[in-house]
Design a protein around this motif. Structure first.
Motif, PDB file in Angstrom:
ATOM      1  N   LYS A  44       1.818   6.529  -6.982  1.00  0.00           N
ATOM      2  CA  LYS A  44       0.790   7.504  -7.359  1.00  0.00           C
ATOM      3  C   LYS A  44       1.330   8.921  -7.257  1.00  0.00           C
ATOM      4  N   ILE A  45       2.108   9.161  -6.217  1.00  0.00           N
ATOM      5  CA  ILE A  45       2.707  10.492  -6.062  1.00  0.00           C
ATOM      6  C   ILE A  45       3.659  10.764  -7.225  1.00  0.00           C
ATOM      7  N   LEU A  46       4.442   9.758  -7.604  1.00  0.00           N
ATOM      8  CA  LEU A  46       5.364   9.914  -8.731  1.00  0.00           C
ATOM      9  C   LEU A  46       4.606  10.163 -10.037  1.00  0.00           C
ATOM     10  N   SER A  47       3.499   9.467 -10.223  1.00  0.00           N
ATOM     11  CA  SER A  47       2.763   9.623 -11.479  1.00  0.00           C
ATOM     12  C   SER A  47       2.060  10.979 -11.563  1.00  0.00           C
ATOM     13  N   ARG A  48       1.705  11.590 -10.478  1.00  0.00           N
ATOM     14  CA  ARG A  48       1.037  12.894 -10.480  1.00  0.00           C
ATOM     15  C   ARG A  48       2.006  14.029 -10.780  1.00  0.00           C
ATOM     16  N   GLY A  49       3.214  13.847 -10.371  1.00  0.00           N
ATOM     17  CA  GLY A  49       4.189  14.929 -10.523  1.00  0.00           C
ATOM     18  C   GLY A  49       4.751  14.982 -11.934  1.00  0.00           C
ATOM     19  N   GLY A  53       0.824  -1.212   0.000  1.00  0.00           N
ATOM     20  CA  GLY A  53       0.000   0.000   0.000  1.00  0.00           C
ATOM     21  C   GLY A  53       0.857   1.261   0.000  1.00  0.00           C
ATOM     22  N   LYS A  54       1.922   1.246   0.805  1.00  0.00           N
ATOM     23  CA  LYS A  54       2.833   2.393   0.833  1.00  0.00           C
ATOM     24  C   LYS A  54       3.537   2.566  -0.507  1.00  0.00           C
ATOM     25  N   THR A  55       3.949   1.457  -1.097  1.00  0.00           N
ATOM     26  CA  THR A  55       4.627   1.516  -2.402  1.00  0.00           C
ATOM     27  C   THR A  55       3.692   2.063  -3.473  1.00  0.00           C
ATOM     28  N   MET A  56       2.452   1.600  -3.481  1.00  0.00           N
ATOM     29  CA  MET A  56       1.484   2.106  -4.460  1.00  0.00           C
ATOM     30  C   MET A  56       1.209   3.587  -4.240  1.00  0.00           C
ATOM     31  N   GLY A  57       1.172   4.020  -2.997  1.00  0.00           N
ATOM     32  CA  GLY A  57       0.991   5.451  -2.707  1.00  0.00           C
ATOM     33  C   GLY A  57       2.144   6.272  -3.258  1.00  0.00           C
ATOM     34  N   LYS A  58       3.354   5.757  -3.074  1.00  0.00           N
ATOM     35  CA  LYS A  58       4.523   6.471  -3.610  1.00  0.00           C
ATOM     36  C   LYS A  58       4.487   6.517  -5.137  1.00  0.00           C
TER      37      LYS A  58
END
Length: 132
Positions: A100-105, A93-98
């Motif tokens: 997602k953050i990478l894909s938004r930026g 879950g933490k990895t997927m959150g990271k």
């Protein structure tokens, strides 16, 4: 067969006493050994069956105790697996959150390069393993 003669006084006079054992042949009145041997055989049979039943109950008891120990051990293993899956779920879950953050930026281009590089590495490893 018991015959009794009652007098006016409070005493009973016994006239004859004839006992016939169960299973005794006709005409063997008063022969107690035949009846006792039948009783003895029944007692021996009962003792043998009781001992057999006792051994079976003991075997079932020990088997049920072993099953209980195995169930406790399996429950312990399941609890450990559950905690490991929970920790793995949290990690993913933490990895997927990271990600997602990478894909938004603005780093989406970097993320695509990382994915392509990962695929390239996996294909090279697959190719090396396949050649062996």
């Amino acid at each position: 067969m018991l015959h009794a003669k009652h007098t006016n006084s409070s005493h009973i006079n016994l006239v004859t006493v004839n006992c016939k054992g169960e299973g005794a042949p006709p005409g063997n009145y008063g022969n107690y050994s035949y009846a006792n041997s039948g009783y003895s055989a029944c007692e021996e049979e009962n003792e043998r069956l009781t001992e057999s039943l006792r051994s079976k109950v003991t075997a079932i008891k020990s088997l049920s105790i072993e099953i209980g120990h195995e169930v406790k051990h399996q429950n312990k293993l399941l609890a450990e697996m559950d905690s490991q899956f929970d920790s793995t779920t949290g990690f993913l879950g933490k990895t997927m959150g990271k990600l997602k953050i990478l894909s938004r930026g603005s780093q989406t281009k970097l993320l695509c390069y990382m994915m392509l590089f990962s695929l390239f590495v996996f294909f090279v490893i697959y190719w090396i393993i396949k050649l062996r």
